[in-house]
Enzyme design. Structure first.
Site, PDB file in Angstrom:
ATOM      1  CG  HIS A   1      -0.318   0.077   2.594  1.00  4.42           C
ATOM      2  ND1 HIS A   1       0.269   0.933   3.091  1.00  4.42           N
ATOM      3  CD2 HIS A   1      -0.241  -1.093   3.545  1.00  4.42           C
ATOM      4  CE1 HIS A   1       0.631   0.636   4.198  1.00  4.42           C
ATOM      5  NE2 HIS A   1       0.539  -0.503   4.727  1.00  4.42           N
TER       6      HIS A   1
ATOM      7  CB  CYS B   1       2.128  -3.500   4.549  1.00  4.69           C
ATOM      8  SG  CYS B   1       0.565  -4.279   5.261  1.00  4.69           S
TER       9      CYS B   1
END
Length: 165
Positions: A128, A140
């Site tokens: 992201h 992430c």
């Protein structure tokens, strides 16, 4: 490795002949990823989906799925839908995919601990946008928004993200 692979390197995410600056989890890299440790899991991960906010950006790829107000991601370890896309109302622990900030305007979903999630091994390992350069994630891989869009336009289901130890 193939030219179509995304490879995490000390300099950034190598993909398509370019290296994109990126950030990883505040817990660094881990071969023994656990829920809540903030680590980015080492291994070969595959793209299994792409989500986007249609009220904020155009579809980044024809196969991307829009994020709606009821879209959540379960981080309820031990539940049958742990580490899966779920919808509100949802009584167990979860993360909202439709956020007030732009962090999840575009989300590339990886197959870490999916589809047969093992309790406690970690959930919601995505690619992201980053909050800002150098600011770590909860596990992430995060990129500058324009770089994320460039990558999203050139990947497909099954594209590999290789995270070496």
């Amino acid at each position: 490795m193939t030219p179509a692979d995304m490879v995490l390197t000390p300099r950034g995410l190598r993909f398509g002949g370019q290296v994109y600056p990126c950030t990883i989890g505040k817990g660094g890299l881990s071969r023994t990823k656990r829920e809540g440790d903030g680590a980015t899991p080492v291994g070969i991960h595959h793209v299994v989906g792409m989500l986007y906010r249609p009220d904020r950006i155009a579809a980044p790829a024809p196969w991307a799925t829009p994020i709606g107000p009821r879209d959540l991601w379960s981080d309820a370890s031990g539940q049958p839908d742990y580490n899966h896309h779920v919808r509100a109302p949802y009584a167990h622990s979860h993360e909202a995919l439709r956020r007030a900030d732009p962090l999840y305007d575009l989300v590339i979903v990886l197959d870490w601990n999916w589809p047969d999630a093992k309790a406690g091994r970690g959930s919601a390992i995505f690619m992201h946008r980053w909050r800002r350069p150098g600011f770590p994630t909860e596990g992430c891989v995060a990129l500058r928004p324009d770089h994320l869009a460039q990558v999203a336009a050139r990947i497909s289901i099954g594209t590999r993200l290789i995270v070496p130890s």
